[in-house]
Design an enzyme around this catalytic site. Structure first.
Site, mmCIF file in Angstrom:
data_model
loop_
_atom_site.group_PDB
_atom_site.id
_atom_site.type_symbol
_atom_site.label_atom_id
_atom_site.label_comp_id
_atom_site.label_asym_id
_atom_site.label_seq_id
_atom_site.Cartn_x
_atom_site.Cartn_y
_atom_site.Cartn_z
ATOM 1 N N VAL A 180 -19.102 21.915 22.109
ATOM 2 C CA VAL A 180 -19.180 22.730 23.521
ATOM 3 C C VAL A 180 -17.771 22.892 24.056
ATOM 4 C CG1 VAL A 180 -21.315 22.539 24.264
ATOM 5 C CG2 VAL A 180 -19.690 21.212 25.142
ATOM 6 N N TYR A 224 -16.007 11.696 35.516
ATOM 7 C CA TYR A 224 -17.156 12.400 35.622
ATOM 8 C C TYR A 224 -17.545 12.857 37.205
ATOM 9 C CZ TYR A 224 -22.241 12.117 34.843
ATOM 10 O OH TYR A 224 -23.657 12.595 34.576
#
Length: 249
Positions: free
Chosen positions: A60, A154
């Site tokens: 991706v 994250y």
């Protein structure tokens, strides 16, 4: 006609469980992930429903790889009704100042840029197809609201996913493209196995945290995906009931 979905990160965990749940609900599913062997294992786990799948090795982070995924899905199934932006990664639990720039960039590229690239291709396909439109569901994570210790990259990307969800929802409105976000806490997958042994808490100690069956997450995503396009779950939080999220810290 069976509806068509793309699930990224479909080789394990939430992605695998969601792809299988969609198949069980009658969908045709393109499974995307970097490891072809893991994707094929997901297809095999789906049993007879695996005949309605397409496994596409996809990075991706790479626009060409993402475009190839959507082109193959269109060529195989004819359209796209659902994109589940699920592919994600994190960094080692080390102090923020010890993270490398490469670790930061890799997390941003997969978690955020990857979701953006997939959303772009979904828009192009959903705008052009007949009937027009479709739905995008982003995996935001509870880290879109509250971080764990030592998870700056994250957490930053998951907060950014919330902004992407809102912008996508707004920009898709005129084209019958709905966008929502599911924020997931402590689903029982390989990624959360360490929680069963004890995980670092904000106050500095280790604690075993409860987890929930990942099938509950998959069922929730199928419910979001099954709504007519005139209705949308904008944000959903699903979590292990007794996990230390409310009042964390």
């Amino acid at each position: 006609m069976n509806k068509v979905a793309i699930v990224t990160g479909a080789g394990s965990g939430i992605g695998r469980a969601t792809a299988i749940a969609l198949l069980q609900a009658g969908w045709q599913v393109a499974l995307a992930g970097r490891r072809e062997d893991a994707l094929l294992a997901s297809v095999q786990e789906a049993g007879d429903a695996g005949s309605r799948t397409l496994a596409v090795s996809t990075d991706v982070r790479d626009p060409a790889s993402v475009k190839a995924l959507f082109d193959k899905t269109r060529d195989t199934f004819g359209r796209l009704d659902l994109l589940f932006n699920n592919a994600g990664t994190g960094t080692p639990p080390v102090p923020l100042e010890d993270l490398t720039v490469e670790q930061w960039k890799n997390t941003v590229d997969i978690n955020l840029t990857g979701a953006f690239l997939c959303t772009q291709e979904a828009f192009r396909l959903m705008k052009a197809q007949t009937p027009r439109g479709g739905r995008i569901i982003n995996n935001g994570s509870i880290s879109a609201h509250a971080p764990r210790p030592f998870t700056a990259p994250y957490t930053a990307t998951k907060h950014a996913i919330t902004g992407l969800t809102k912008a996508t929802s707004l920009d898709g409105r005129a084209y019958d493209i709905a966008c929502g976000q599911i924020d997931i806490g402590n689903a029982a997958t390989d990624m959360t196995e360490r929680m069963a042994q004890g995980i670092l808490q904000p106050r500095g100690d280790m604690m075993v945290e409860p987890r929930m069956d990942v099938r509950h997450v998959a069922d929730a995503i199928v419910q979001m995906a099954s709504l007519p396009l005139e209705a949308n779950v904008q944000f959903m939080t699903i979590m292990a009931t007794k996990m230390p999220y409310i009042g964390r810290g």
